[in-house]
Design a protein around this motif. Sequence first.
Motif, PDB file in Angstrom:
ATOM      1  N   VAL A 329       0.889  -1.154  -0.104  1.00  0.00           N
ATOM      2  CA  VAL A 329       0.092   0.217  -0.020  1.00  0.00           C
ATOM      3  C   VAL A 329       0.802   1.296   0.138  1.00  0.00           C
ATOM      4  O   VAL A 329       0.106   2.265  -0.178  1.00  0.00           O
ATOM      5  CB  VAL A 329      -0.809   0.001   1.183  1.00  0.00           C
ATOM      6  N   GLY A 330       2.118   1.142   0.245  1.00  0.00           N
ATOM      7  CA  GLY A 330       3.050   2.584   0.070  1.00  0.00           C
ATOM      8  C   GLY A 330       4.485   2.169  -0.312  1.00  0.00           C
ATOM      9  O   GLY A 330       4.919   1.039  -0.259  1.00  0.00           O
ATOM     10  N   CYS A 331       5.095   3.156  -0.826  1.00  0.00           N
ATOM     11  CA  CYS A 331       6.326   2.855  -1.314  1.00  0.00           C
ATOM     12  C   CYS A 331       7.239   4.325  -1.394  1.00  0.00           C
ATOM     13  O   CYS A 331       6.629   5.103  -1.456  1.00  0.00           O
ATOM     14  CB  CYS A 331       6.611   2.156  -2.697  1.00  0.00           C
ATOM     15  N   LEU A 332       8.530   4.096  -1.390  1.00  0.00           N
ATOM     16  CA  LEU A 332       9.529   5.158  -1.325  1.00  0.00           C
ATOM     17  C   LEU A 332      10.762   4.722  -1.922  1.00  0.00           C
ATOM     18  O   LEU A 332      11.427   3.746  -1.725  1.00  0.00           O
ATOM     19  CB  LEU A 332       9.726   5.783  -0.220  1.00  0.00           C
ATOM     20  N   TRP A 333      11.173   5.578  -2.937  1.00  0.00           N
ATOM     21  CA  TRP A 333      12.561   5.448  -3.653  1.00  0.00           C
ATOM     22  C   TRP A 333      13.494   6.470  -3.128  1.00  0.00           C
ATOM     23  O   TRP A 333      13.366   7.616  -3.738  1.00  0.00           O
ATOM     24  CB  TRP A 333      12.389   5.620  -5.243  1.00  0.00           C
ATOM     25  N   GLN A 334      14.370   6.171  -2.327  1.00  0.00           N
ATOM     26  CA  GLN A 334      15.205   7.247  -1.614  1.00  0.00           C
ATOM     27  C   GLN A 334      16.798   6.648  -1.765  1.00  0.00           C
ATOM     28  O   GLN A 334      16.879   5.525  -1.290  1.00  0.00           O
ATOM     29  CB  GLN A 334      14.966   7.262   0.000  1.00  0.00           C
ATOM     30  N   ASN A 335      17.666   7.468  -2.490  1.00  0.00           N
ATOM     31  CA  ASN A 335      18.908   6.960  -2.779  1.00  0.00           C
ATOM     32  C   ASN A 335      18.903   5.637  -3.382  1.00  0.00           C
ATOM     33  O   ASN A 335      18.335   5.440  -4.224  1.00  0.00           O
ATOM     34  CB  ASN A 335      19.972   7.277  -1.424  1.00  0.00           C
ATOM     35  N   ASP A 336      19.713   4.800  -2.669  1.00  0.00           N
ATOM     36  CA  ASP A 336      19.712   3.207  -3.138  1.00  0.00           C
ATOM     37  C   ASP A 336      18.762   2.393  -2.632  1.00  0.00           C
ATOM     38  O   ASP A 336      18.681   1.272  -3.056  1.00  0.00           O
ATOM     39  CB  ASP A 336      21.039   2.680  -3.002  1.00  0.00           C
TER      40      ASP A 336
END
Length: 651
Positions: A329-336
Amino acid sequence: MPELSETYACVPSTERGRGIIISGDPKSNAILYTNGRSVIIRYLHKPLEVSIYGEHAYQATVARFSPNGEWIASADVSGAVRIWGTHNDHVLKKEFRVLSGRIDDLQWSADGMRIVASGDGKGKSFVRAFIASTKFCIKVYHTTMTAKTDRVRKEGLQFAKRLSSNRSTLAAGWDSGSNVGEFDGHSKRVLSCAFKPTRPFRIVTCGEDFLVNFYEGPPFKFKQSLRHHSNFVNCIRYSPDGSKIISVSSDKKGVIYDGKAGEKIGELSSEDGHKGSIYAVSWSPDSKQVLTVSADKSAKVWEISEDGDGKVMKTLACPGSGGVEDMLVGCLWQNDHLVTISLGGTISIFSASDLDKAPLSFSGHMKNVNSLAVLKSDPRVILSTSYDGLIIKWIQGIGYSGRLERKENSQIKCFAAVEGEIVSSGFDNKIWRISLQGDQCGDGDCIDIGSQPKDLSLSPLSPKLALVSTELGVVLLHGTKVVSTINLGFPVAASAISPDGSEAIIGGQDGKLHIYSVTGDTLNEEAVLEKHRGAITVIRYSPDVSMFASGDVNREAVVWDRATREVKVKNMLYHTARINCMAWSPDNSMVATGSLDTCIIIYEIDKPASSRVTIKGAHLGGVYGIAFTDDTSVVSSGEDACVRVWKLTTQ
């Protein structure tokens, strides 16, 4: 003074059929999410380093770092936005009343001067953009007064006047939330919004009316509505370079738009696409890829071409049993880091540079943690339970160690653990005994005692013997067999059985403590102790059985001498609300109490109660579980769904 040693954080609050917002700060590698009234800051490279902000009066829904990472804006179901410091005790700078209903999403502008928020409201008030810092007003004012032409100066003054009704705004540290546009075009709840990170600024929104709306400004005005989705549009995001926008929907589609003009330029390919609603999307730092998560329990990494089409690069296999709780239900692309959140609260972290590498996964509680147990064979091991039936194993110095999965995942009200076995009761009149086999639960047996259990106590020296209190009496159990059911003739509130099983103490709603000797299947009343002025909530024997302690709803705790049955420590009246839990130190020198007033108080037995040590604000909403892991460490849990370890320093 006790020092906070470790915090085992709660997981994000989730809701079936809805996506959640998880945001981050690439500079500090921190992520933000909400649970109840709390906003949680966690660091991906330091999982035990957790900071929690709990000043919202209502359930928090979304939080985001400012572009410089120094401030956090968080919103709640009442429509309020609070701006507070990332560091230095999270000092509040300003609170704004933005919408009349729940806020579902918010974003800062790239210069940190404005915030746009969207959600639910009365009439057509589903979106609002406002000034978060008067640095913007000062900038407008300066630019206007140094303009080279009268026309620019005149238009700039008119705009500055709209931003602020008086000159005092320019001198203030923070603005009063002046509007920077009108947001028409939506007829239903707006689920997501995004601020273009580059100039010229734009705002896009999407919601339950299946629309994606595009606004130009500032001041922002409606430009166009785009209807390329046939179901709720759950999330919309600008790429970091501002060149593209992507929206994802419950119609299983993702649509890409031009970042400046707002026109559709492509879609995510249906080949190997999601088979369920897409709840969230996040861009890679280079604006060339996106991460999506779906109700089909999968996460996908997509390559976005220059012409706006998206093709699946990799489908990520998230851990889980394949049940409903594994929907993403949720996601994040942060740095690697690629971060995904499941409906059950499991956080999985993938490596963007090595997508084949197994993810690091951890979890926690989502609901009130109502009881704790420390294993005597290894005091570093802590078991915690929440009323939704979840049992989690923690290890001091490591943190999350796994969920203890039971075949019958019923709710848990009372919980106790002895070597190799856990005993629990719920809201269905049943007492469960389940074997512990390493990190997993083995087979379990249960017995229906015929009435609702109110308290549960085990005899450590004879662990098969259990005392269960009910509304008007007690039930003696040996394993899963009822030894006797005894009607005591008074309303029972709490109970405890001595370690050797020879004595039982029953606390009544009238505040009296009834002491019984246990002989076979009968209880013989030996004494009645009267000191409390409210219903008894908890009773605990000291480890050496020379004392016992009791607490009540009228905020008083009492330590008794078992032999003389006299009060040993007087005037333990320093809580301001009911006492929920108690624990003794292993060396019998201290007793700790946890209360609805959010505080923990630690008393030394050989000192007067006035020399107590208080941990204020230990858990937002109240402390419900407490235990000593050794003579200098206390572990606690509470309504904030967190577990904390405190180190006691010698004075």
